[in-house]
Design an enzyme around this catalytic site. Structure first.
Site, mmCIF file in Angstrom:
data_model
loop_
_atom_site.group_PDB
_atom_site.id
_atom_site.type_symbol
_atom_site.label_atom_id
_atom_site.label_comp_id
_atom_site.label_asym_id
_atom_site.label_seq_id
_atom_site.Cartn_x
_atom_site.Cartn_y
_atom_site.Cartn_z
ATOM 1 N N SER A 147 -9.446 0.143 -0.273
ATOM 2 C CA SER A 147 -10.808 -0.297 0.085
ATOM 3 C C SER A 147 -11.338 0.429 1.318
ATOM 4 O O SER A 147 -12.518 0.817 1.369
ATOM 5 C CB SER A 147 -10.856 -1.818 0.286
ATOM 6 O OG SER A 147 -9.870 -2.246 1.188
ATOM 7 N N HIS A 183 -4.243 -3.953 -5.386
ATOM 8 C CA HIS A 183 -4.793 -4.093 -4.016
ATOM 9 C C HIS A 183 -5.241 -5.550 -3.846
ATOM 10 O O HIS A 183 -4.459 -6.470 -4.021
ATOM 11 C CB HIS A 183 -5.906 -3.048 -3.851
ATOM 12 C CG HIS A 183 -6.429 -2.895 -2.451
ATOM 13 N ND1 HIS A 183 -5.753 -3.295 -1.335
ATOM 14 C CD2 HIS A 183 -7.609 -2.356 -1.983
ATOM 15 C CE1 HIS A 183 -6.473 -3.025 -0.242
ATOM 16 N NE2 HIS A 183 -7.597 -2.460 -0.617
ATOM 17 N N HIS A 242 4.753 -2.895 -0.714
ATOM 18 C CA HIS A 242 3.665 -2.268 0.042
ATOM 19 C C HIS A 242 3.908 -0.770 0.135
ATOM 20 O O HIS A 242 5.064 -0.332 0.192
ATOM 21 C CB HIS A 242 3.553 -2.852 1.455
ATOM 22 C CG HIS A 242 2.208 -2.630 2.060
ATOM 23 N ND1 HIS A 242 1.894 -1.486 2.753
ATOM 24 C CD2 HIS A 242 1.083 -3.389 2.033
ATOM 25 C CE1 HIS A 242 0.628 -1.562 3.132
ATOM 26 N NE2 HIS A 242 0.111 -2.697 2.720
ATOM 27 N N ARG A 275 0.910 -10.603 8.392
ATOM 28 C CA ARG A 275 -0.206 -11.422 7.892
ATOM 29 C C ARG A 275 0.340 -12.551 7.008
ATOM 30 O O ARG A 275 -0.226 -13.636 6.951
ATOM 31 C CB ARG A 275 -1.194 -10.546 7.102
ATOM 32 C CG ARG A 275 -1.791 -9.418 7.936
ATOM 33 C CD ARG A 275 -2.613 -8.451 7.095
ATOM 34 N NE ARG A 275 -1.812 -7.792 6.081
ATOM 35 C CZ ARG A 275 -2.301 -6.981 5.139
ATOM 36 N NH1 ARG A 275 -3.601 -6.743 5.095
ATOM 37 N NH2 ARG A 275 -1.513 -6.405 4.255
ATOM 38 N N ASP A 285 -1.021 -11.037 0.398
ATOM 39 C CA ASP A 285 -1.520 -11.781 -0.763
ATOM 40 C C ASP A 285 -0.530 -12.818 -1.290
ATOM 41 O O ASP A 285 -0.915 -13.686 -2.074
ATOM 42 C CB ASP A 285 -1.881 -10.798 -1.880
ATOM 43 C CG ASP A 285 -2.942 -9.806 -1.419
ATOM 44 O OD1 ASP A 285 -3.924 -10.248 -0.815
ATOM 45 O OD2 ASP A 285 -2.772 -8.601 -1.657
HETATM 46 N N1 HAX Z 1 7.208 -5.785 -8.451
HETATM 47 C C1 HAX Z 1 7.795 -4.955 -9.362
HETATM 48 N N2 HAX Z 1 7.951 -3.635 -9.167
HETATM 49 C C2 HAX Z 1 7.506 -3.141 -7.994
HETATM 50 C C3 HAX Z 1 6.918 -3.936 -7.002
HETATM 51 C C4 HAX Z 1 6.766 -5.319 -7.277
HETATM 52 N N3 HAX Z 1 6.180 -6.143 -6.427
HETATM 53 N N4 HAX Z 1 6.593 -3.161 -5.962
HETATM 54 C C5 HAX Z 1 6.945 -1.891 -6.285
HETATM 55 N N5 HAX Z 1 7.498 -1.889 -7.516
HETATM 56 C C6 HAX Z 1 7.946 -0.732 -8.289
HETATM 57 C C7 HAX Z 1 6.756 0.199 -8.525
HETATM 58 O O1 HAX Z 1 5.951 -0.274 -9.601
HETATM 59 C C8 HAX Z 1 7.461 1.508 -8.807
HETATM 60 O O2 HAX Z 1 7.981 1.459 -10.114
HETATM 61 P P1 HAX Z 1 7.986 2.765 -11.075
HETATM 62 O O3 HAX Z 1 8.753 3.808 -10.319
HETATM 63 O O4 HAX Z 1 8.663 2.283 -12.319
HETATM 64 O O5 HAX Z 1 6.551 3.147 -11.265
HETATM 65 C C9 HAX Z 1 8.645 1.450 -7.834
HETATM 66 O O6 HAX Z 1 8.858 0.056 -7.549
HETATM 67 C C10 HAX Z 1 8.411 2.188 -6.533
HETATM 68 O O7 HAX Z 1 7.211 1.727 -5.954
HETATM 69 P P2 HAX Z 1 7.041 1.696 -4.346
HETATM 70 O O8 HAX Z 1 7.105 3.104 -3.862
HETATM 71 O O9 HAX Z 1 7.964 0.700 -3.757
HETATM 72 O O10 HAX Z 1 5.580 1.080 -4.197
HETATM 73 P P3 HAX Z 1 4.158 1.844 -4.202
HETATM 74 O O11 HAX Z 1 3.888 2.357 -2.836
HETATM 75 O O12 HAX Z 1 4.073 2.809 -5.328
HETATM 76 O O13 HAX Z 1 3.175 0.637 -4.554
HETATM 77 C C11 HAX Z 1 2.313 -1.570 -4.372
HETATM 78 C C12 HAX Z 1 2.857 -0.356 -3.615
HETATM 79 C C13 HAX Z 1 1.763 -2.557 -3.365
HETATM 80 C C14 HAX Z 1 1.181 -1.122 -5.283
HETATM 81 C C15 HAX Z 1 3.460 -2.212 -5.189
HETATM 82 O O14 HAX Z 1 4.460 -2.676 -4.313
HETATM 83 C C16 HAX Z 1 3.003 -3.336 -6.101
HETATM 84 O O15 HAX Z 1 2.576 -3.073 -7.226
HETATM 85 N N6 HAX Z 1 3.075 -4.640 -5.624
HETATM 86 C C17 HAX Z 1 2.592 -5.752 -6.396
HETATM 87 C C18 HAX Z 1 1.077 -5.878 -6.307
HETATM 88 C C19 HAX Z 1 0.629 -6.304 -4.926
HETATM 89 O O16 HAX Z 1 1.115 -7.260 -4.361
HETATM 90 N N7 HAX Z 1 -0.372 -5.597 -4.378
HETATM 91 C C20 HAX Z 1 -0.950 -5.925 -3.067
HETATM 92 C C21 HAX Z 1 -0.496 -4.969 -1.979
HETATM 93 C C22 HAX Z 1 -1.072 -5.276 -0.635
HETATM 94 C C23 HAX Z 1 -2.547 -5.120 -0.643
HETATM 95 O O17 HAX Z 1 -3.123 -4.065 -0.798
HETATM 96 N N8 HAX Z 1 -3.221 -6.208 -0.555
HETATM 97 O O18 HAX Z 1 -4.527 -6.220 -0.786
#
Ligand code: HAX
Length: 441
Positions: free
Chosen positions: A241, A271, A318, A327, A373
């Site tokens: 964002s 996000h 994250h 937070r 979140d």
């Molecule tokens: N559940 C399951 N798998 C997860 C995970 C979770 N909560 N977090 C990461 N992973 C997985 C990823 O999907 C990725 O899998 P693949 O290699 O198979 O694609 C692997 O672990 C490595 O990912 P990472 O490097 O640890 O994480 P990224 O930096 O790529 O992504 C995210 C960060 C926040 C998008 C991710 O942790 C996620 O999808 N979390 C769940 C959704 C979430 O809570 N989002 C909010 C984040 C905070 C925010 O912006 N708030 O607004």
């Protein structure tokens, strides 16, 4: 005494001169190397942006102008009788880089009160949508409808000198922030409360008035809103964002267009939409298990089932943080103080006991800890704000504070249009075979 706008301009002039000197002396120094994997994997860890308002440390979490969340809770002005910070004070801190006095925060409240009138056509634009429209879609459309008020767009069309961009962006930002609570509350009452709208209370602070217009008069809910609006406001510049708002603003799109773009990014489930996904996931778990407070073993099984279905566990992980999000911790503290026995809040705490070990066991998740979140929804449900599709709108109202304060800085510092270089896989393959350089123009 100088106005907030004049104080901001003086600070911006000083910093502009300093940056000029820094770049003259050190502009050619390198601050990191980029690996091919980073280019393919979301630019993770590449430093390529300047955002003055806050800085995220992987271990410590967010600091707003150097202050952690517990420090802000101690040092920022409060509402009368309250203990949580006023987001007006946080905005002042992010904009000016110095802690506000109670008078400064009050000045921000007054400016926002004065500018809070929402033109009728904005409500008409919302009304044109089916009620079933997701609240984030309604929110973005309302922001776009507000764009008719943009001073930046008007002045640019008239031929504005680039030295004056910051001034119009500042005015647009203040007006937009002032109007967001009314717009958001209108969407909420329209969709969920039989269109029984509540008029603003001109004597309340920004968050208190927002809570009032949503229909929540409980003083501890107002305190939650003050905390919520403070902790969601900013998370440095690279998140979707903030980065989107900055990127779109760099094309000299006005603050309304830029912020609406940022909100489209916040509406993504990886996000900001994660806050609705968390509570939906917990409700689904409770329904499936048929119990109010599942045991840790039951939660563990449900987490494994979620992962087995190829889904993420919402609220965990994250891209930058590598420990429990402060937070999350601030909201946990709020829960312990205000509702220690709430069953849903207790589920959130039980999930926290279980999820990190399961995610660690996958061996690929870089951060198994909860983010902001994971907690927010349960606190809202406690007070009766159960309509979880609305939660990301709350996040968006708060996020305006950080990304619009940053946009003021972008224009005051004269930052140029953003345009990183992209490459094709064909060019990467050529480069790997030694057939020339792909980096550069
Ligand atoms: N559940 C399951 N798998 C997860 C995970 C979770 N909560 N977090 C990461 N992973 C997985 C990823 O999907 C990725 O899998 P693949 O290699 O198979 O694609 C692997 O672990 C490595 O990912 P990472 O490097 O640890 O994480 P990224 O930096 O790529 O992504 C995210 C960060 C926040 C998008 C991710 O942790 C996620 O999808 N979390 C769940 C959704 C979430 O809570 N989002 C909010 C984040 C905070 C925010 O912006 N708030 O607004």
């Amino acid at each position: 005494m100088a106005t907030i706008k004049e104080r901001f301009k003086a600070k911006a002039d000083d910093l502009s001169a300093e940056i000029k000197e820094i770049l003259k002396e050190h502009g050619t120094r390198t601050i990191g190397e980029v690996q091919l994997s980073q280019v393919y994997q979301g630019m993770r860890g590449i430093t390529g942006l300047v955002t003055e308002t806050s800085l995220l440390d992987a271990q410590e979490g967010i600091r707003f102008r150097g202050y952690s969340i517990p420090e802000l809770q101690e040092k920022l002005p409060k509402a009368p009788g309250g203990t949580e910070p006023l987001p007006e004070g946080l905005f002042y801190l992010m904009l000016l880089g110095e802690l506000p006095t109670a008078g400064d925060a009050e000045e921000v409240t007054n400016i926002w009160q004065r500018r809070s009138h929402v033109p009728n056509h904005v409500f008409d634009a919302i009304e044109a949508l089916p009620k079933s429209t997701h609240p984030m879609t309604q929110f973005v459309i309302a922001i776009m409808a507000l764009q008719t008020e943009s001073i930046f767009a008007k002045k640019y069309a008239q031929g504005m000198n680039k030295k004056d961009y910051w001034d119009a962006v500042y005015d647009d930002s203040m007006t937009l922030i002032a109007r967001l609570p009314r717009v958001a509350a209108y969407i909420y009452r329209r969709k969920y409360k039989d269109e029984k709208h509540i008029q603003p209370d001109g004597l309340l602070d920004w968050s208190g008035n927002f809570a009032h217009m949503l229909g929540f008069e409980d003083e501890s809910f107002k305190e939650l809103m003050r905390l919520y609006m403070t902790i969601h406001a900013d998370h440095e510049g690279g998140n979707v964002s903030a980065h989107t708002t900055h990127l779109v603003g760099s094309a000299l799109s006005d603050p309304y267009l830029s912020f609406a773009a940022g909100m489209n990014g916040l509406a993504g489930p990886l996000h900001g939409l994660a806050n609705q996904e968390v509570i939906k996931w917990i409700f689904d778990m409770r329904d499936e298990l048929g119990v109010e407070l599942p045991s840790k073993e039951q939660i563990e099984e449900y987490v494994k089932k979620t992962l087995g279905e190829g889904k993420v566990v919402p609220g965990y992980g994250h891209a930058v943080l590598r420990k429990t999000d402060p937070r999350f911790s601030a909201q946990m503290e709020f829960g312990k103080t205000h509702m220690p026995d709430d069953p849903l809040v207790n589920i959130v705490w039980r999930v926290y006991d279980v999820v990190p070990e399961v995610l660690k066991s996958l061996g690929k998740v870089k951060n198994p800890w909860p983010n902001v979140d994971a907690h927010s929804g349960a606190l809202l449900v406690h007070y009766g704000l159960v309509e979880y599709e609305f939660y990301t709108v709350l996040f968006g109202v708060s996020r305006a504070l950080g990304v619009l304060a940053s946009l003021c800085w972008d224009r005051a510092l004269g930052l140029p249009i953003e345009r990183p270089k992209s490459i094709t896989t064909a060019s990467v393959k050529d480069w790997l075979e030694g057939k020339g350089e792909i980096w550069g123009d």
